[in-house]
Design a protein around this motif. Structure first.
Motif, PDB file in Angstrom:
ATOM      1  N   VAL A  10      -4.754   8.125  -0.678  1.00 29.45           N
ATOM      2  CA  VAL A  10      -4.348   7.159  -1.707  1.00 29.45           C
ATOM      3  C   VAL A  10      -3.065   7.664  -2.372  1.00 29.45           C
ATOM      4  O   VAL A  10      -2.841   8.873  -2.452  1.00 29.45           O
ATOM      5  CB  VAL A  10      -5.447   6.934  -2.775  1.00 29.45           C
ATOM      6  N   PRO A  11      -2.219   6.749  -2.857  1.00 31.09           N
ATOM      7  CA  PRO A  11      -0.962   7.187  -3.491  1.00 31.09           C
ATOM      8  C   PRO A  11      -1.216   7.699  -4.909  1.00 31.09           C
ATOM      9  O   PRO A  11      -2.238   7.363  -5.515  1.00 31.09           O
ATOM     10  CB  PRO A  11      -0.125   5.902  -3.515  1.00 31.09           C
ATOM     11  N   PRO A  12      -0.292   8.497  -5.439  1.00 25.84           N
ATOM     12  CA  PRO A  12      -0.511   9.054  -6.780  1.00 25.84           C
ATOM     13  C   PRO A  12      -0.533   7.990  -7.881  1.00 25.84           C
ATOM     14  O   PRO A  12      -1.208   8.179  -8.890  1.00 25.84           O
ATOM     15  CB  PRO A  12       0.671  10.012  -6.980  1.00 25.84           C
ATOM     16  N   LYS A  13       0.198   6.890  -7.703  1.00 29.88           N
ATOM     17  CA  LYS A  13       0.188   5.815  -8.704  1.00 29.88           C
ATOM     18  C   LYS A  13      -0.313   4.530  -8.053  1.00 29.88           C
ATOM     19  O   LYS A  13       0.122   4.173  -6.945  1.00 29.88           O
ATOM     20  CB  LYS A  13       1.595   5.560  -9.254  1.00 29.88           C
ATOM     21  N   ARG A  14      -1.192   3.803  -8.737  1.00 28.04           N
ATOM     22  CA  ARG A  14      -1.657   2.527  -8.193  1.00 28.04           C
ATOM     23  C   ARG A  14      -0.514   1.504  -8.224  1.00 28.04           C
ATOM     24  O   ARG A  14       0.413   1.612  -9.029  1.00 28.04           O
ATOM     25  CB  ARG A  14      -2.858   2.004  -8.982  1.00 28.04           C
ATOM     26  N   HIS A  15      -0.603   0.557  -7.334  1.00 28.91           N
ATOM     27  CA  HIS A  15       0.336  -0.569  -7.243  1.00 28.91           C
ATOM     28  C   HIS A  15       1.771  -0.097  -6.966  1.00 28.91           C
ATOM     29  O   HIS A  15       2.741  -0.700  -7.443  1.00 28.91           O
ATOM     30  CB  HIS A  15       0.309  -1.438  -8.513  1.00 28.91           C
ATOM     31  N   THR A  16       1.872   1.008  -6.251  1.00 26.16           N
ATOM     32  CA  THR A  16       3.197   1.478  -5.818  1.00 26.16           C
ATOM     33  C   THR A  16       3.216   1.550  -4.294  1.00 26.16           C
ATOM     34  O   THR A  16       2.171   1.451  -3.642  1.00 26.16           O
ATOM     35  CB  THR A  16       3.504   2.873  -6.397  1.00 26.16           C
ATOM     36  N   GLN A  17       4.387   1.718  -3.736  1.00 26.21           N
ATOM     37  CA  GLN A  17       4.527   1.759  -2.279  1.00 26.21           C
ATOM     38  C   GLN A  17       3.725   2.921  -1.698  1.00 26.21           C
ATOM     39  O   GLN A  17       3.831   4.056  -2.160  1.00 26.21           O
ATOM     40  CB  GLN A  17       5.994   1.924  -1.901  1.00 26.21           C
ATOM     41  N   HIS A  18       2.955   2.594  -0.666  1.00 25.49           N
ATOM     42  CA  HIS A  18       2.166   3.622   0.022  1.00 25.49           C
ATOM     43  C   HIS A  18       2.399   3.410   1.516  1.00 25.49           C
ATOM     44  O   HIS A  18       2.109   2.333   2.044  1.00 25.49           O
ATOM     45  CB  HIS A  18       0.689   3.469  -0.339  1.00 25.49           C
ATOM     46  N   ARG A  19       2.957   4.416   2.170  1.00 28.78           N
ATOM     47  CA  ARG A  19       3.402   4.241   3.560  1.00 28.78           C
ATOM     48  C   ARG A  19       2.731   5.242   4.484  1.00 28.78           C
ATOM     49  O   ARG A  19       2.387   6.352   4.091  1.00 28.78           O
ATOM     50  CB  ARG A  19       4.929   4.401   3.654  1.00 28.78           C
ATOM     51  N   SER A  20       2.619   4.821   5.745  1.00 32.95           N
ATOM     52  CA  SER A  20       2.139   5.727   6.794  1.00 32.95           C
ATOM     53  C   SER A  20       3.264   6.707   7.152  1.00 32.95           C
ATOM     54  O   SER A  20       4.418   6.542   6.715  1.00 32.95           O
ATOM     55  CB  SER A  20       1.740   4.928   8.026  1.00 32.95           C
ATOM     56  N   GLU A  21       2.956   7.691   7.991  1.00 36.04           N
ATOM     57  CA  GLU A  21       3.975   8.655   8.412  1.00 36.04           C
ATOM     58  C   GLU A  21       5.119   7.973   9.132  1.00 36.04           C
ATOM     59  O   GLU A  21       6.263   8.431   9.092  1.00 36.04           O
ATOM     60  CB  GLU A  21       3.348   9.721   9.309  1.00 36.04           C
ATOM     61  N   SER A  22       4.822   6.833   9.794  1.00 38.68           N
ATOM     62  CA  SER A  22       5.886   6.108  10.499  1.00 38.68           C
ATOM     63  C   SER A  22       6.654   5.154   9.580  1.00 38.68           C
ATOM     64  O   SER A  22       7.554   4.443  10.029  1.00 38.68           O
ATOM     65  CB  SER A  22       5.298   5.343  11.686  1.00 38.68           C
ATOM     66  N   GLY A  23       6.282   5.117   8.313  1.00 39.42           N
ATOM     67  CA  GLY A  23       7.040   4.330   7.348  1.00 39.42           C
ATOM     68  C   GLY A  23       6.483   2.947   7.066  1.00 39.42           C
ATOM     69  O   GLY A  23       7.039   2.204   6.251  1.00 39.42           O
ATOM     70  N   ASP A  24       5.399   2.566   7.742  1.00 34.78           N
ATOM     71  CA  ASP A  24       4.826   1.241   7.503  1.00 34.78           C
ATOM     72  C   ASP A  24       4.077   1.221   6.173  1.00 34.78           C
ATOM     73  O   ASP A  24       3.354   2.159   5.829  1.00 34.78           O
ATOM     74  CB  ASP A  24       3.857   0.866   8.635  1.00 34.78           C
ATOM     75  N   LEU A  25       4.215   0.095   5.465  1.00 38.07           N
ATOM     76  CA  LEU A  25       3.496  -0.061   4.200  1.00 38.07           C
ATOM     77  C   LEU A  25       2.014  -0.314   4.461  1.00 38.07           C
ATOM     78  O   LEU A  25       1.650  -1.122   5.325  1.00 38.07           O
ATOM     79  CB  LEU A  25       4.054  -1.258   3.418  1.00 38.07           C
ATOM     80  N   TYR A  26       1.159   0.364   3.709  1.00 37.13           N
ATOM     81  CA  TYR A  26      -0.255  -0.013   3.704  1.00 37.13           C
ATOM     82  C   TYR A  26      -0.428  -1.199   2.749  1.00 37.13           C
ATOM     83  O   TYR A  26       0.349  -1.382   1.807  1.00 37.13           O
ATOM     84  CB  TYR A  26      -1.117   1.156   3.239  1.00 37.13           C
ATOM     85  N   ARG A  27      -1.494  -1.998   3.004  1.00 39.78           N
ATOM     86  CA  ARG A  27      -1.771  -3.163   2.156  1.00 39.78           C
ATOM     87  C   ARG A  27      -2.828  -2.776   1.125  1.00 39.78           C
ATOM     88  O   ARG A  27      -3.956  -2.447   1.496  1.00 39.78           O
ATOM     89  CB  ARG A  27      -2.269  -4.338   2.993  1.00 39.78           C
ATOM     90  N   GLU A  28      -2.444  -2.843  -0.131  1.00 44.86           N
ATOM     91  CA  GLU A  28      -3.372  -2.498  -1.207  1.00 44.86           C
ATOM     92  C   GLU A  28      -4.248  -3.706  -1.538  1.00 44.86           C
ATOM     93  O   GLU A  28      -3.743  -4.813  -1.707  1.00 44.86           O
ATOM     94  CB  GLU A  28      -2.591  -2.068  -2.446  1.00 44.86           C
ATOM     95  N   GLU A  29      -5.552  -3.482  -1.621  1.00 45.38           N
ATOM     96  CA  GLU A  29      -6.498  -4.545  -1.997  1.00 45.38           C
ATOM     97  C   GLU A  29      -7.346  -4.063  -3.161  1.00 45.38           C
ATOM     98  O   GLU A  29      -7.952  -2.988  -3.093  1.00 45.38           O
ATOM     99  CB  GLU A  29      -7.418  -4.890  -0.818  1.00 45.38           C
ATOM    100  N   LEU A  30      -7.406  -4.863  -4.214  1.00 44.89           N
ATOM    101  CA  LEU A  30      -8.340  -4.589  -5.305  1.00 44.89           C
ATOM    102  C   LEU A  30      -9.629  -5.337  -5.017  1.00 44.89           C
ATOM    103  O   LEU A  30      -9.623  -6.557  -4.856  1.00 44.89           O
ATOM    104  CB  LEU A  30      -7.786  -5.056  -6.651  1.00 44.89           C
ATOM    105  N   MET A  31     -10.733  -4.601  -4.925  1.00 43.83           N
ATOM    106  CA  MET A  31     -12.056  -5.219  -4.794  1.00 43.83           C
ATOM    107  C   MET A  31     -12.739  -5.000  -6.132  1.00 43.83           C
ATOM    108  O   MET A  31     -13.075  -3.859  -6.483  1.00 43.83           O
ATOM    109  CB  MET A  31     -12.811  -4.544  -3.652  1.00 43.83           C
TER     110      MET A  31
END
Ligand code: FE2
Length: 410
Positions: A10-31
């Motif tokens: 998980v990224p250090p701050k919520r609702h910020t860019q979080h990327r894989s090692e190849s640079g792709d953005l992960y999709r954040e979902e709030l449940m």
């Protein structure tokens, strides 16, 4: 569950860019529950969690119900629902469920299954599945939860999961139209389980690290609100990639497991009422468990319950193991359910009070669901009603004018 957990990446701050090692953005979902105003978790997906390729109807198992009329206590023999050994191989713990009892707040069903279930989520409410016997793994989008006999598995609404039994599993399924949680009176104002609660956070088992599955189109079976009997409908979505694509999550909403052996029964000098045995609550129902324990130590104590008219509740007891002292002579045994409808007094069978005097230990395991609105009988409940339980307090005598009940073979 108000206890924060963080698993995976998980990224250090919520609702910020979080990327894989190849640079792709992960999709954040709030449940989250109750419209952003209650417990929630943030999940980081490889794919788009809302993507759907195809939708079609899932014909749910028979959800029709019949009122408990004329009003009577009943004995339902769940083990007669799946009597032939070996048939569990053709059944899974989701599509094989048979409805025993239900109302607009909660449905109680039973299944014996061995197959891996389809991916499934219940969009109508939380599920509490009690494992009567057998073992396996509950695979979820949050991670895996191994399970075994005596486990409750609490699966929050809309959690995508599947059941992977390791051999035949007998499961008693409590499906709410609400959330299921520890009783509020067990919790501090900030949600910690208090000292007087019969279990604590240490007893709750949480999912393993999440796993990312192969990228391929997958079916998900969904139970949701609709126009069918009980307001319930099923759909099947084909999604473009496996829903187990979460690299990390954190928050206070996730599935967990709790075993009845970790519940510490509260006992007393005289008979203690069912609320001391409570384990969970939902909207307009509670779940209690009666477990092996020392019983009352007053020299004149009567260990079995007094007769009681629980005027606001239907009381549904599922007998799992041991000898249930108060019900001896009624035909009740392992795999039985007793239905004691609200307003009708019930208590020990003839002779049970006398037999219990001086007893110091009860060897019994039972799971009870009390509902505040009447429960109707599902097709499975009707199919295994022994038809005789109502007369057990009168020594089996009944008026000849009384109509036969389903299953009455006397
Ligand atoms: Fe009772």
């Amino acid at each position: 569950m108000a206890h924060y957990r963080s698993a995976g990446n998980v990224p250090p701050k919520r609702h910020t860019q979080h990327r894989s090692e190849s640079g792709d953005l992960y999709r954040e979902e709030l449940m989250g529950e109750e419209g952003f105003s209650s417990d929630s978790s943030l999940l980081y997906h490889v794919g788009v969690p809302s993507a759907v390729l195809e939708a079609r109807t899932w014909e749910l198992p028979d959800q029709t119900t019949t009122p408990n009329e004329p009003l009577l206590p009943r004995h339902l023999k769940l083990h007669d629902l799946f009597p032939t050994s070996g048939t569990a191989k053709d059944r899974d713990l989701v599509t094989g469920r048979r409805l025993v009892l239900g109302n607009g707040d909660v449905r109680l069903s039973y299944v014996v299954g061995e197959q891996t279930s389809p991916l499934y989520r219940n969009d109508t409410g939380d599920e509490c599945v009690f494992i009567e016997s057998g073992e396996g793994v509950l695979e979820t989008v949050f991670g895996h939860l191994p399970f075994g006999p005596g486990d409750y598995l609490i699966v929050p609404r809309a959690t995508t999961h599947r059941w992977v039994p390791n051999g035949p599993v007998q499961a008693y399924c409590i499906e709410a139209n609400s959330h299921i949680a520890p009783p509020r009176r067990y919790l501090s104002r900030f949600g910690q389980l208090l000292e007087h609660a019969p279990y604590c956070e240490r007893d709750l088992r949480v999912p393993s690290e999440p796993e990312v599955r192969e990228d391929e189109p997958t079916e998900v079976f969904i139970k949701h609100r609709g126009s069918g009997p009980s307001g319930l409908t099923g759909s099947i979505h084909v999604v473009p990639r496996h829903p187990f694509d979460v690299v990390g999550w954190d928050g206070c909403l996730y599935p967990y497991t709790f075993n009845v052996d970790d519940y510490m029964p509260i006992t007393g000098k005289v008979h203690q009422p069912p609320p001391v045995h409570q384990v969970f609550e939902g909207h307009r129902f509670v779940v209690c468990n009666f477990l092996p324990r020392k019983v009352d130590y007053h020299p004149l104590a009567v260990p079995v319950p007094y007769y009681h008219s629980n005027v606001d509740s239907d009381e549904i007891m599922f007998y799992v193991d041991g000898d249930y002292e108060a019900r001896k002579g009624s035909g009740i045994g392992k795999g039985s359910i007793s239905v004691h409808p609200g307003g009708h007094s019930h208590g020990p069978q003839p002779g049970a009070v006398e037999r219990s005097l001086g007893v110091e230990y009860f060897d019994e395991t039972a799971v009870m669901v009390d509902t505040f609105r009447p429960l109707d009988l599902g097709e499975a409940g009707l199919a295994v009603d022994d038809g005789r339980y109502a007369w057990s307090w009168s020594g089996g005598r009944r008026a000849t004018s009384t109509p036969d009940l389903p299953g009455d073979r006397s």
